[in-house]
Structures are given as C-alpha cells and as structure tokens.
Scaffold this motif. Structure first.
Motif, mmCIF file in Angstrom:
data_model
loop_
_atom_site.group_PDB
_atom_site.id
_atom_site.type_symbol
_atom_site.label_atom_id
_atom_site.label_comp_id
_atom_site.label_asym_id
_atom_site.label_seq_id
_atom_site.Cartn_x
_atom_site.Cartn_y
_atom_site.Cartn_z
ATOM 1 N N PHE A 6 -18.206 32.952 0.632
ATOM 2 C CA PHE A 6 -17.982 32.007 -0.588
ATOM 3 C C PHE A 6 -17.202 30.785 -0.610
ATOM 4 O O PHE A 6 -16.700 30.071 -1.098
ATOM 5 C CB PHE A 6 -17.841 32.742 -1.847
ATOM 6 C CG PHE A 6 -16.856 34.021 -1.694
ATOM 7 C CD1 PHE A 6 -17.088 35.182 -1.212
ATOM 8 C CD2 PHE A 6 -15.314 33.480 -1.751
ATOM 9 C CE1 PHE A 6 -16.232 35.807 -1.084
ATOM 10 C CE2 PHE A 6 -14.528 34.431 -1.203
ATOM 11 C CZ PHE A 6 -14.615 35.707 -0.912
ATOM 12 N N SER A 176 -17.202 33.462 -9.803
ATOM 13 C CA SER A 176 -18.483 34.524 -9.851
ATOM 14 C C SER A 176 -17.998 35.828 -10.118
ATOM 15 O O SER A 176 -19.092 36.488 -10.524
ATOM 16 C CB SER A 176 -19.060 34.433 -8.335
ATOM 17 O OG SER A 176 -19.427 32.945 -8.164
ATOM 18 N N ARG A 197 -6.922 32.881 -2.470
ATOM 19 C CA ARG A 197 -7.545 33.266 -1.271
ATOM 20 C C ARG A 197 -6.464 32.914 -0.269
ATOM 21 O O ARG A 197 -5.760 32.009 0.008
ATOM 22 C CB ARG A 197 -8.753 32.313 -0.963
ATOM 23 C CG ARG A 197 -10.041 32.464 -1.748
ATOM 24 C CD ARG A 197 -11.248 31.520 -1.296
ATOM 25 N NE ARG A 197 -12.093 31.536 -2.433
ATOM 26 C CZ ARG A 197 -13.132 30.719 -2.274
ATOM 27 N NH1 ARG A 197 -13.529 30.157 -1.321
ATOM 28 N NH2 ARG A 197 -13.838 30.827 -3.398
HETATM 29 N N1 PHE Z 1 -18.389 31.618 -5.890
HETATM 30 C C1 PHE Z 1 -18.775 30.710 -4.790
HETATM 31 C C2 PHE Z 1 -17.666 30.380 -3.928
HETATM 32 O O1 PHE Z 1 -16.637 30.415 -4.446
HETATM 33 C C3 PHE Z 1 -19.554 29.325 -5.564
HETATM 34 C C4 PHE Z 1 -20.871 29.882 -6.030
HETATM 35 C C5 PHE Z 1 -21.122 30.131 -7.309
HETATM 36 C C6 PHE Z 1 -22.027 29.709 -5.128
HETATM 37 C C7 PHE Z 1 -22.170 30.201 -7.836
HETATM 38 C C8 PHE Z 1 -23.351 30.009 -6.040
HETATM 39 C C9 PHE Z 1 -23.406 30.535 -7.214
HETATM 40 O O2 PHE Z 1 -17.774 29.496 -3.110
#
Ligand code: PHE
Length: 477
Positions: A6, A176, A197
C-alpha cells in the motif's frame, strides 16, 4: 509494493527519488515492487531488531486538553503511553520519541494548515459522505492488516517498514485501517488521519503524512442503474486544460472478483474513476495543462485496483490508490449485498503540487513564516523564505546482514530531527577478499528556518557515528 503493498499509492513513487539515489539503490527503490522485494529480504530481521529503549521516562511537549491525542507521550523501558493509554512494549517495539511527538500535532485538524485546507476542499466534493477525522493513530495489527486481507507474511508488516508499539499494536500505516469499522456505520464515508511509515529521508518522503480514505457502497442488484444515473447527473467543474489518460484493462493480473457481476463491477469502477477525476478537476482547476493518468495497481483489499498519477515537474507523482472493495470486507462489515469502491489519497502529495511547497518537512514547521501564509478555503502559492545553506557529511562503514536503510534513517532522524534534508547512499562495494560490504551515506543537513553551524553538525555527526555502531553493530571505516 507489488502483491498489494500500500505504500506507493499515497506518499509517492520511489521514481521520484531517482534523481538523487545511486544506481544500485535506485533500482531497489524506484518502484513499489522494488520496495516489496527489499522488504521481503529484510523480514528475517524481525527477531533480531531490538527497540531503542529509554530507561527513564521521556517527556515530550504537551498541550493536553480534552483531546487525548494532545497528551504527552511517554516511553519507558516497560511501556508506552500515547493518547492517554498505556501499552506494554516487547521485542517488536520500534516507535521513537520523535515519532510519537508527531501524534500530538494533528495538522489535519488545524483549519489554517495546508493539509487541512486540502482536506476540506476534497471533502466538499463528496457531499453526503460521513467524515471521520479524529481516530487515534494507534490501531491493532488486525485493523491495519488482517481485516484488510493482508497475508501473514506480507512485507508491509515488517518492523523495518512499520512502527510497532508491540506485537499487536501499531501506528496505522494507512487510513484503510478504519475501513471495516466505518463501513458498518455508513455507505458513504471519508476518513482523514495522520499515518506512519518507516522510510528513507528526502524532500518528498517523511515518516508521517496524512491520508484521506473514501468509500461508497451500492446495493449490488441496482448498482448499474443507480450509478449510470448518478454519473449522468453529476456535472463536472471541469477546466478544459486537464488531460486524463486511462489505458488500464481488467486482466488476470488485476482481476474482477469471482463473486461480482461484471456489469455491476464495471459500473462501480466507472463511478470510482469518475468521482476521482471530478475531484482532481475541482482541486486543480487553476492549474494549466494538468496531465493525469490511471495505472494498474494491486492492494490486498481491492480488486481490480488502480493508482492515479499527476505529472509534476516532469515526473509522475502518485497521489492515490483505489479499487473495487474486496467482498470479504463487505461481508465482515455485515453488508454482503453491497458492492463498493474505496480510495486512499495522500494529502501532502497534493498539497506539494497545489501550494508549490518545495519540501515535505515544511508541513511540520512551527514557524509563522510558514503557517501564516495560508487561509481556509483558498489555495495560494507558497512564498519560500530564504533557503539556508546545507552542511554535508559522509559516513562510511562495513555493513552486515542485519543492516536496513530504514533503521539507519531512523537513527539519523532520532539524532538530528528535521535538520536532515536528505540521506543518500553514495557508494557501495564488496571487498574482493573479505567479502565485507562497504557503504557510504551522504547526509545533507539543512534547517528550514535558520543557519546551522559546522560545529553543531559535527556534534550530531559524532553522535550518529556512535549510535550507528551501538545500534546497528556496523564497523566504521
Ligand atoms: N491504503 C492504500 C495506501 O495507503 C490506498 C488505498 C485505499 C487503496 C483504498 C485502495 C483502496 O496506499
């Protein structure tokens, strides 16, 4: 990251770094895939990596009030207190005081901060969406990974990439992490938050940044009609000078989920891309000749998945990741009869472009010359205040199997904080006889608001040399 990492989607592509990284490291860093492969290699590090414990309680700046996140974080050798709650530490613990201090800042809640200004502008394009922006950054590994279908050995879980309070508790790496919880409450949601991160250091990467998550669910049976009507009705605030390219295809590599009806999935995907195209059109309506493109992507929690990139200063900048939500997640949210999309976008990324802010560290500045430039509801170009001279220092050492660049950067940041502008690997070779690996890093020290003296940087560099030996067991050259 490949196989659904992600990271790249929202803080940005390693390609952005390529102008400064050396060829060897550039190959590893320049794509999400590269990072993934590197993280896989480093997963073996996990058991041996020990936390930087502080034996005495360490107090950080506090503005405690009714907001628990403003309470002063405290780290002791046994536990960590953040957001008014205490967690026991263990061998996974790798959060540092510098990072925990960031949890108290909540830039997205200061209406005059560029991050909050962009948050509001985007949210205004999603009327009727329920917006959550005060969730604590401390989440469980279940929320951040398991609930989102991350495999047990997914590289994103590595201690080299993620900040852990302990084995089960961490700082969220993406918004997310709240998807499941909010989807049980509403079909149209936005979540804005600070995310964390472990990372390398340069002008477009910072270990804390802000994301906005969006999701919309439809009744699977009526989705096609509802969506077609909605798209036809929504008028675009389009400025003619935005060029959008989309050559993505649904393929076995980026597939439709078996459980989905094809027409419903295609309609959902159209609605997603349409909503996001409208969003950038609105945000960038004053920008001349903006180039936007869609590319295929992979995330464990969406399929198919895409990323949107914006051409900025000759480079493609990844600004968001998105896709059709994995049905398992909707089932777990108690909504098996829905189909839906989700996106996650990086607010600093957009703010860098929109406000013309040259360095991501500036978002964390407490200097009035930065903060006083912005007003809620308006985007105006940042007026740089003088650039202070840099002080450059190199450090060379014989490396070892446990070495990981993110751990090295963490030490640099711990010692020098935001005075570090950039850390680059400038030389690397293996000794032909001893097979020992030599590495040389160049550290670019520069304050954003004052001159630094060579003497003060020498003190920091000496400290760094000591700490690198202590914590990473490398041998200085
Ligand atoms: N969570 C992902 C990221 O941080 C982004 C994402 C959110 C992708 C929702 C798909 C759906 O990169």
């Amino acid at each position: 990251m490949s196989s659904g990492m992600f990271r790249a989607a929202t803080q940005g592509s390693r390609a952005l770094r390529s102008a400064t990284a050396t060829p060897t490291i550039r190959a590893m860093l320049s794509s999400t895939t590269g990072r993934s492969a590197r993280a896989v290699l480093q997963r073996t590090l996990r058991p041996t990596l020990t936390a930087a414990f502080h034996t005495t309680p360490l107090r950080l700046t506090s503005e405690a009030g009714s907001n628990p996140m403003k309470e002063t974080p405290v780290i002791t050798s046994e536990n960590i207190t953040v957001g008014g709650k205490t967690y026991p530490s263990d061998k996974y613990t790798n959060v540092t005081p510098t990072i925990l201090e960031k949890t108290t800042r909540q830039l997205h809640l200061n209406p005059k901060h560029p991050v909050a200004i962009i948050k509001e502008l985007i949210a205004s394009g999603f009327p009727g969406f329920k917006h959550y922006d005060t969730f604590s950054p401390v989440v469980t590994t279940k929320e951040n990974f398991d609930d989102l279908c991350f495999s047990d050995d997914h590289p994103g879980r590595a201690v080299t990439d993620t900040y852990y309070l302990n084995e089960k508790i961490m700082l969220r790496t993406h918004t997310s992490a709240h998807q499941l919880r909010v989807m049980t409450e509403s079909d149209k949601i936005l979540v804005t938050a600070d995310v964390y991160r472990r990372d390398e250091i340069d002008a477009s990467h910072y270990p804390v940044f802000h994301q906005m998550e969006g999701a919309q669910l439809f009744d699977a049976k009526t989705a096609v009609d509802v969506i077609r009507k909605d798209i036809a009705q929504s008028t675009s605030a389009a400025s003619g000078s935005i060029h959008t390219t989309d050559t993505t295809l649904i393929t076995p590599e980026n597939p439709k989920q078996d459980c989905h009806d094809e027409a419903a999935m295609l309609a959902t995907a159209d609605h997603l891309k349409h909503s996001l195209n409208m969003m950038v059109r609105k945000l960038f309506s004053h920008e001349k000749d903006l180039q936007v493109r869609w590319i295929d992507a992979q995330f464990p929690f969406t399929s198919p998945s895409w990323e949107m990139e914006i051409l900025y200063q000759g480079k493609w900048l990844e600004v968001l990741g998105c896709g059709v939500i994995r049905q398992d997640i909707l089932v777990n949210a108690g909504k098996p009869d829905k189909i839906g999309w989700a996106f996650g976008l990086g607010l600093e990324r957009l703010a860098l472009v929109l406000f013309g802010i040259p360095d991501i560290r500036l978002f964390w500045s407490k200097d009035d010359r930065f903060l006083k430039q912005f007003e809620p509801g308006t985007i105006q170009k940042f007026k740089p205040f003088s650039k202070y001279p840099a002080c450059i220092k190199d450090i060379s050492f014989w490396s070892n199997d446990q070495f990981h660049e993110n751990n090295f950067c963490e030490i640099v940041r711990d010692i020098a904080g935001d005075i570090v502008e950039d850390v680059q690997l400038i030389d690397e070779f293996t000794h032909p006889k001893t097979k020992k690996r030599s590495m040389c890093y160049r550290i670019n020290y520069r304050s954003m608001d004052r001159n630094v003296t060579n003497d003060e940087i020498n003190v920091l560099q000496e400290k760094l040399r000591d700490e690198v030996v202590n914590r990473m067991k490398v041998e200085l050259r």
